[in-house]
Enzyme design. Structure first.
Site, PDB file in Angstrom:
ATOM      1  N   TYR A 141       0.787  -1.229   0.000  1.00  0.00           N
ATOM      2  CA  TYR A 141       0.000   0.000   0.000  1.00  0.00           C
ATOM      3  C   TYR A 141       0.823   1.286   0.000  1.00  0.00           C
ATOM      4  O   TYR A 141       1.720   1.452   0.822  1.00  0.00           O
ATOM      5  CB  TYR A 141      -0.925   0.030   1.236  1.00  0.00           C
ATOM      6  CG  TYR A 141      -2.033   1.031   1.082  1.00  0.00           C
ATOM      7  CD1 TYR A 141      -3.171   0.708   0.345  1.00  0.00           C
ATOM      8  CD2 TYR A 141      -1.939   2.312   1.594  1.00  0.00           C
ATOM      9  CE1 TYR A 141      -4.182   1.626   0.158  1.00  0.00           C
ATOM     10  CE2 TYR A 141      -2.942   3.241   1.411  1.00  0.00           C
ATOM     11  CZ  TYR A 141      -4.063   2.888   0.693  1.00  0.00           C
ATOM     12  OH  TYR A 141      -5.069   3.801   0.494  1.00  0.00           O
ATOM     13  N   SER A 194      -0.952  16.198   8.339  1.00  0.00           N
ATOM     14  CA  SER A 194      -2.083  15.642   7.592  1.00  0.00           C
ATOM     15  C   SER A 194      -3.387  16.276   8.085  1.00  0.00           C
ATOM     16  O   SER A 194      -3.473  16.747   9.216  1.00  0.00           O
ATOM     17  CB  SER A 194      -2.126  14.130   7.762  1.00  0.00           C
ATOM     18  OG  SER A 194      -2.240  13.830   9.132  1.00  0.00           O
ATOM     19  N   CYS A 235      -4.825  19.033   7.131  1.00  0.00           N
ATOM     20  CA  CYS A 235      -4.834  20.494   7.238  1.00  0.00           C
ATOM     21  C   CYS A 235      -5.031  21.160   5.880  1.00  0.00           C
ATOM     22  O   CYS A 235      -4.828  22.358   5.732  1.00  0.00           O
ATOM     23  CB  CYS A 235      -3.544  20.996   7.869  1.00  0.00           C
ATOM     24  SG  CYS A 235      -3.375  20.564   9.594  1.00  0.00           S
ATOM     25  N   GLY A 258      -8.710   6.288   1.620  1.00  0.00           N
ATOM     26  CA  GLY A 258      -8.817   5.938   0.203  1.00  0.00           C
ATOM     27  C   GLY A 258      -8.089   6.983  -0.633  1.00  0.00           C
ATOM     28  O   GLY A 258      -8.077   8.167  -0.281  1.00  0.00           O
ATOM     29  N   ARG A 259      -7.483   6.548  -1.740  1.00  0.00           N
ATOM     30  CA  ARG A 259      -6.564   7.432  -2.468  1.00  0.00           C
ATOM     31  C   ARG A 259      -6.858   7.524  -3.959  1.00  0.00           C
ATOM     32  O   ARG A 259      -7.434   6.623  -4.547  1.00  0.00           O
ATOM     33  CB  ARG A 259      -5.128   6.907  -2.314  1.00  0.00           C
ATOM     34  CG  ARG A 259      -4.594   6.934  -0.893  1.00  0.00           C
ATOM     35  CD  ARG A 259      -4.091   8.312  -0.529  1.00  0.00           C
ATOM     36  NE  ARG A 259      -3.674   8.415   0.864  1.00  0.00           N
ATOM     37  CZ  ARG A 259      -2.893   9.386   1.329  1.00  0.00           C
ATOM     38  NH1 ARG A 259      -2.439  10.320   0.512  1.00  0.00           N
ATOM     39  NH2 ARG A 259      -2.577   9.443   2.607  1.00  0.00           N
ATOM     40  N   GLY A 281     -11.000  28.934  -0.433  1.00  0.00           N
ATOM     41  CA  GLY A 281     -10.561  29.988  -1.354  1.00  0.00           C
ATOM     42  C   GLY A 281     -10.293  31.320  -0.674  1.00  0.00           C
ATOM     43  O   GLY A 281      -9.507  32.140  -1.160  1.00  0.00           O
ATOM     44  N   GLU A 282     -10.964  31.540   0.483  1.00  0.00           N
ATOM     45  CA  GLU A 282     -10.760  32.809   1.206  1.00  0.00           C
ATOM     46  C   GLU A 282      -9.347  32.906   1.784  1.00  0.00           C
ATOM     47  O   GLU A 282      -8.895  33.993   2.149  1.00  0.00           O
ATOM     48  CB  GLU A 282     -11.797  32.966   2.331  1.00  0.00           C
ATOM     49  CG  GLU A 282     -13.250  32.864   1.891  1.00  0.00           C
ATOM     50  CD  GLU A 282     -13.701  33.932   0.889  1.00  0.00           C
ATOM     51  OE1 GLU A 282     -12.903  34.830   0.547  1.00  0.00           O
ATOM     52  OE2 GLU A 282     -14.859  33.848   0.443  1.00  0.00           O
TER      53      GLU A 282
END
EC number: 4.1.1.32
Length: 605
Positions: free
Chosen positions: A215, A266, A268, A382-383, A511-512
């Site tokens: 994995y 992770s 963030c 999941g990726r 987006g801000e």
């Protein structure tokens, strides 16, 4: 391809021969990276039931894989830094004596590829031929690894041509640890039980041995194993930085470009920030990388960064047209999905994708699923694996062999209180201090009795430093002495995750966040209003452009305040954190902490 057509590099040929004698594969196959080879390997996995082709009208060139439920993430407690001495691994890494570890793993590797093919994958971290790039060769018995490495790195014949007859490479050995008896076939995803999984790094030899997991970061050895753990050791020895950082390019309305890197633990929103769509008119963000940055000083004394990867290996759940439309466009074609749900019409689905769950799905474990199942349809880790070149906002210079000049380094974490929306360090050493104390509050998502405590994660590198964390922080301090201070990037600590006393978000995020980036760009260009506080330079309340934003003046004041009481508690927490690193912690960082405490005690807000 056969080896003799591919390379005359004696060191490589000898190593492949030696590893094959130990692992005993049925055959050895040298990967050339071609489209035809990729299609052949995909067909092999579709025929064996490991891969599910998705609907070509909805997701052309896309495939879904389901791993074994025991093999779904990086395994930090089975990840080892086997330096010659325990001291070199330091207080934050798992250490085993390299002699002992090699003996243990050689027993596991003996005959581990019986019934399988050993694939030889020559790969380049960074554009082939770039002065910042490095070459690795991964041996694996997993075709899944080959097709993912082809997306995540540059692989094949061109890499061997660059390596030449006497070039150096990082040897990476990988096996799923599931030999097949004669005539035996895989029943699903091959891997070994957890106690037999080893993800091992031999820093002095620049070697990686991984066993028992198929994995992600455990098996795609170019990613965390090489690009961070081994590369961080190379960077220490050679005077550069290998960091867990996004790289982006911001263009202002006048067309001026600024390059920024950012380190975040992770969960963030690193990928979201790397692909941000600004809400302020005339500003544009483009992606250079979403996960790893290799940085060296250029001839002009500035720090230049490359993205050593060629793809994105992103967490699927939570990715939507709202949270990250650019990622959603990137994964429309030629993408490998792992451990997400399958819809009845051959598309993918996951929690947080932004659409209602369908009436029926096949979940990540291959079982029927309905909204009443009471389980997650996609695994939280999941990726998707997708080519960076497909990102609609990939920056034109994302493959520039010289890299891009960095003006600002962002650090951040999830902190509901204490840390303001943004502040800037006084200087380089103060910025390294900020990097050494960053982290996220532990949430209910992590299984822990420490909810509410801060998990400190220096520069978001805690799981990825290939040597002693104290030496790593000293290396950051040393880097600041290698050039004129005016040429160093400025360092900013951001926190998008502040809450008010009722637990409501104070800042809308997504987006801000471009409004904060705008102030950062102004600061690195000698503009941007700021006030000096005990913790660093903070924007004045009117310095952040809030035009058209529904955030009250009171909330902005709260976001841009220094809460003396909370910060004095923070200082006590940092003292405990520093003590846990032992005697070797750089004295400069203790001095920075004492100076901060003194400034806070004298502060009257």
């Amino acid at each position: 391809m056969t080896s003799t057509n591919m390379t005359k590099n004696k060191k490589l040929l000898d190593w492949v021969k030696e590893m094959a004698e130990m692992c005993q594969p049925d055959e050895i196959y040298w990967c050339d990276g071609s489209e035809e080879e990729n299609e052949r390997l995909i067909k092999l996995m579709v025929d064996s039931g490991l891969a599910t082709p998705l609907n070509p009208e909805k997701r052309p060139g896309c495939y879904l894989f389901r791993s074994d439920p025991s093999d779904v993430a990086r395994v930090e407690d089975r990840t080892f830094i086997a330096s010659k001495t325990k001291e070199d691994a330091g207080p934050t890494n798992n250490w085993i004596d390299p002699v002992e570890l090699k003996a243990t793993m050689k027993e596991l590797y003996k005959g581990c590829m019986k019934g399988r093919t050993m694939y030889v994958i020559p790969f380049s971290m960074g554009p082939i031929g770039s002065p910042i790039s490095k070459i690795g060769v991964e041996l694996t018995d997993s075709p899944y690894v080959v097709v993912n490495m082809r997306i995540m790195t540059r692989i094949g014949k061109a890499v061997l041509d660059q390596l030449g007859e006497d070039g150096d490479f990082v040897p990476c050995l990988h096996s799923v640890g599931a030999p097949l008896k004669e005539g035996e076939k895989d029943k699903g995803w091959p891997c070994a039980p957890i106690e037999k999984k080893y993800i091992s790094h031999f820093p002095e030899e620049r070697t990686i041995w991984s066993y028992g997991s198929g994995y992600g970061g455990n098996a795609l050895l170019g990613k965390k194993c090489f690009a961070l753990r081994i590369a961080s050791v190379m960077a220490r020895d050679e005077g550069w930085l290998a960091e867990h950082m996004l790289i982006l390019r911001i263009t202002d309305p006048e067309g001026n470009k600024t390059y920024v890197t950012g380190a975040f633990p992770s969960a963030c929103g690193k990928t979201n920030l790397a692909m941000l769509i600004p809400t302020i008119p005339g500003w544009k963000v483009e992606t250079i990388g979403d996960d790893i940055a290799w940085m060296r000083f250029g001839k002009d004394g500035r720090l230049y960064a490359i993205n050593p990867e060629a793809g994105f290996f992103g967490v699927a759940p939570g990715t939507s047209m709202d949270s990250n439309p650019n990622a959603m466009h990137t994964i429309k074609k030629n993408t490998i999905f792992t451990n997400v749900a399958l819809t009845d019409d051959g598309d993918v689905w996951w929690e947080g994708i932004g659409t209602e769950p369908p009436a029926h799905l096949i979940d990540w474990q291959g079982k029927d699923w309905t909204p009443d199942s009471g389980t997650l349809a996609a695994h939280p880790n999941g990726r998707f694996t997708a080519p960076a070149s497909q990102c609609p906002v990939i920056a034109p210079e994302w493959e520039d062999p010289e890299g891009v000049p960095i003006s600002a380094i962002l650090i951040g974490g999830r902190r509901p209180n204490t840390i303001p929306l943004v502040h800037e360090s006084f200087d380089w050493n103060h910025g390294v201090f900020m990097g050494s104390i960053m982290g996220s509050e532990i949430t209910a998502a992590a299984i822990s009795n420490k909810i509410g405590q801060v998990r400190r994660d220096p520069f978001a590198m805690l799981p990825f430093i290939g040597y002693n964390v104290n030496d790593y922080l000293q290396h950051w301090l040393n880097m600041g002495t290698k050039t004129d201070p005016s040429k160093l990037p400025k360092i900013f600590y951001v926190n998008w995750f502040r809450k008010d006393s009722n637990g409501k978000w104070l800042w809308p995020g997504y987006g801000e966040n471009s409004r904060v980036l705008k102030w950062i760009v102004e600061r690195v260009n000698g503009k941007g209003k700021a006030v000096k506080t005990p913790i660093g330079y903070m924007p004045t309340v009117d310095a952040i452009d809030t035009t058209g934003l529904d955030v009250s003046k009171e909330d902005m004041e709260e976001l841009l305040s220094v809460n003396k009481e909370q910060w004095l508690q923070e200082v006590e927490s940092i003292k405990e954190h520093y003590k846990s690193y032992g005697e070797k912690l750089p004295k400069e960082l203790w001095a920075q902490l004492e100076a901060l405490e003194q400034r806070l005690k004298e502060y009257n807000g």
